[in-house]
Design a protein around this motif. Structure first.
Motif, PDB file in Angstrom:
ATOM      1  N   LEU A  87       0.829  -1.207   0.000  1.00 14.69           N
ATOM      2  CA  LEU A  87       0.000   0.000   0.000  1.00 14.69           C
ATOM      3  C   LEU A  87       0.863   1.256   0.000  1.00 14.69           C
ATOM      4  O   LEU A  87       0.560   2.233  -0.686  1.00 14.69           O
ATOM      5  N   ARG A  88       1.944   1.236   0.752  1.00 17.64           N
ATOM      6  CA  ARG A  88       2.857   2.377   0.808  1.00 17.64           C
ATOM      7  C   ARG A  88       3.498   2.608  -0.558  1.00 17.64           C
ATOM      8  O   ARG A  88       3.608   3.739  -1.021  1.00 17.64           O
ATOM      9  N   GLU A  89       3.910   1.523  -1.228  1.00 21.93           N
ATOM     10  CA  GLU A  89       4.517   1.641  -2.565  1.00 21.93           C
ATOM     11  C   GLU A  89       3.542   2.250  -3.568  1.00 21.93           C
ATOM     12  O   GLU A  89       3.950   2.970  -4.469  1.00 21.93           O
ATOM     13  N   ARG A  90       2.247   1.952  -3.415  1.00 21.87           N
ATOM     14  CA  ARG A  90       1.233   2.481  -4.326  1.00 21.87           C
ATOM     15  C   ARG A  90       0.800   3.895  -3.952  1.00 21.87           C
ATOM     16  O   ARG A  90      -0.034   4.491  -4.618  1.00 21.87           O
ATOM     17  N   GLY A  91       1.334   4.415  -2.851  1.00 28.27           N
ATOM     18  CA  GLY A  91       0.975   5.765  -2.435  1.00 28.27           C
ATOM     19  C   GLY A  91      -0.302   5.821  -1.624  1.00 28.27           C
ATOM     20  O   GLY A  91      -0.861   6.893  -1.438  1.00 28.27           O
ATOM     21  N   LEU A  92      -0.783   4.678  -1.163  1.00 30.93           N
ATOM     22  CA  LEU A  92      -2.037   4.646  -0.408  1.00 30.93           C
ATOM     23  C   LEU A  92      -1.815   4.775   1.098  1.00 30.93           C
ATOM     24  O   LEU A  92      -2.772   4.958   1.835  1.00 30.93           O
ATOM     25  N   LEU A  93      -0.572   4.677   1.531  1.00 31.54           N
ATOM     26  CA  LEU A  93      -0.205   4.930   2.920  1.00 31.54           C
ATOM     27  C   LEU A  93       1.015   5.835   2.899  1.00 31.54           C
ATOM     28  O   LEU A  93       1.900   5.671   2.070  1.00 31.54           O
ATOM     29  N   GLY A  94       1.044   6.755   3.815  1.00 30.89           N
ATOM     30  CA  GLY A  94       2.209   7.614   3.931  1.00 30.89           C
ATOM     31  C   GLY A  94       3.226   6.989   4.860  1.00 30.89           C
ATOM     32  O   GLY A  94       2.928   6.021   5.555  1.00 30.89           O
ATOM     33  N   PRO A  95       4.442   7.497   4.899  1.00 31.04           N
ATOM     34  CA  PRO A  95       5.472   6.962   5.769  1.00 31.04           C
ATOM     35  C   PRO A  95       5.069   7.037   7.242  1.00 31.04           C
ATOM     36  O   PRO A  95       5.523   6.243   8.054  1.00 31.04           O
ATOM     37  N   GLU A  96       4.178   7.967   7.584  1.00 28.92           N
ATOM     38  CA  GLU A  96       3.741   8.098   8.967  1.00 28.92           C
ATOM     39  C   GLU A  96       2.726   7.026   9.360  1.00 28.92           C
ATOM     40  O   GLU A  96       2.399   6.885  10.541  1.00 28.92           O
ATOM     41  N   ASP A  97       2.213   6.250   8.407  1.00 30.76           N
ATOM     42  CA  ASP A  97       1.197   5.214   8.670  1.00 30.76           C
ATOM     43  C   ASP A  97       1.832   3.871   8.966  1.00 30.76           C
ATOM     44  O   ASP A  97       1.537   2.875   8.339  1.00 30.76           O
ATOM     45  N   ARG A  98       2.706   3.831   9.931  1.00 27.56           N
ATOM     46  CA  ARG A  98       3.332   2.588  10.335  1.00 27.56           C
ATOM     47  C   ARG A  98       2.653   2.086  11.596  1.00 27.56           C
ATOM     48  O   ARG A  98       2.313   2.839  12.468  1.00 27.56           O
ATOM     49  N   SER A  99       2.446   0.754  11.630  1.00 29.74           N
ATOM     50  CA  SER A  99       1.873   0.192  12.865  1.00 29.74           C
ATOM     51  C   SER A  99       2.749  -0.885  13.420  1.00 29.74           C
ATOM     52  O   SER A  99       3.745  -1.234  12.910  1.00 29.74           O
TER      53      SER A  99
END
Length: 99
Positions: A87-99
């Protein structure tokens, strides 16, 4: 076609770029679609034809994740991490969206 020039801060530009990349659109095409959405008199979401498919996919994946999580929490954790990376690679999550 009328040309519109606007200024946005760097953080917003980066987020818009990620979302455009995730939608496989140029930044200009993505922003045009966002503006169309905002200007829609019915206030409908521009891509509403995808909403039903998205809702069904979310339901199916939730059931699957629950089942896998009961059988193997480690497998679920690994799968969720890989999904977040995609999702991050596709731009659907930002770097701040880590869990």
């Amino acid at each position: 076609m009328t040309k519109l020039n606007i200024r946005v801060d760097d953080a917003l530009h980066e987020r818009l770029g990620r979302r455009a990349h995730g939608a496989n659109l140029s930044l200009s095409a993505f922003i045009r679609s966002v503006l169309e959405q905002a200007a829609d008199p019915g206030r409908r979401y521009v891509f509403s034809s995808q909403d039903e498919i998205l809702a069904t996919c979310i339901q199916i994946l939730t059931i699957l994740a629950t089942s896998v999580g009961r059988r193997s929490p480690e497998t679920l954790e690994k799968g969720m991490a890989e999904a977040q990376d995609l999702l991050r690679e596709r731009g659907l999550l930002g770097p701040e969206d880590r869990s």
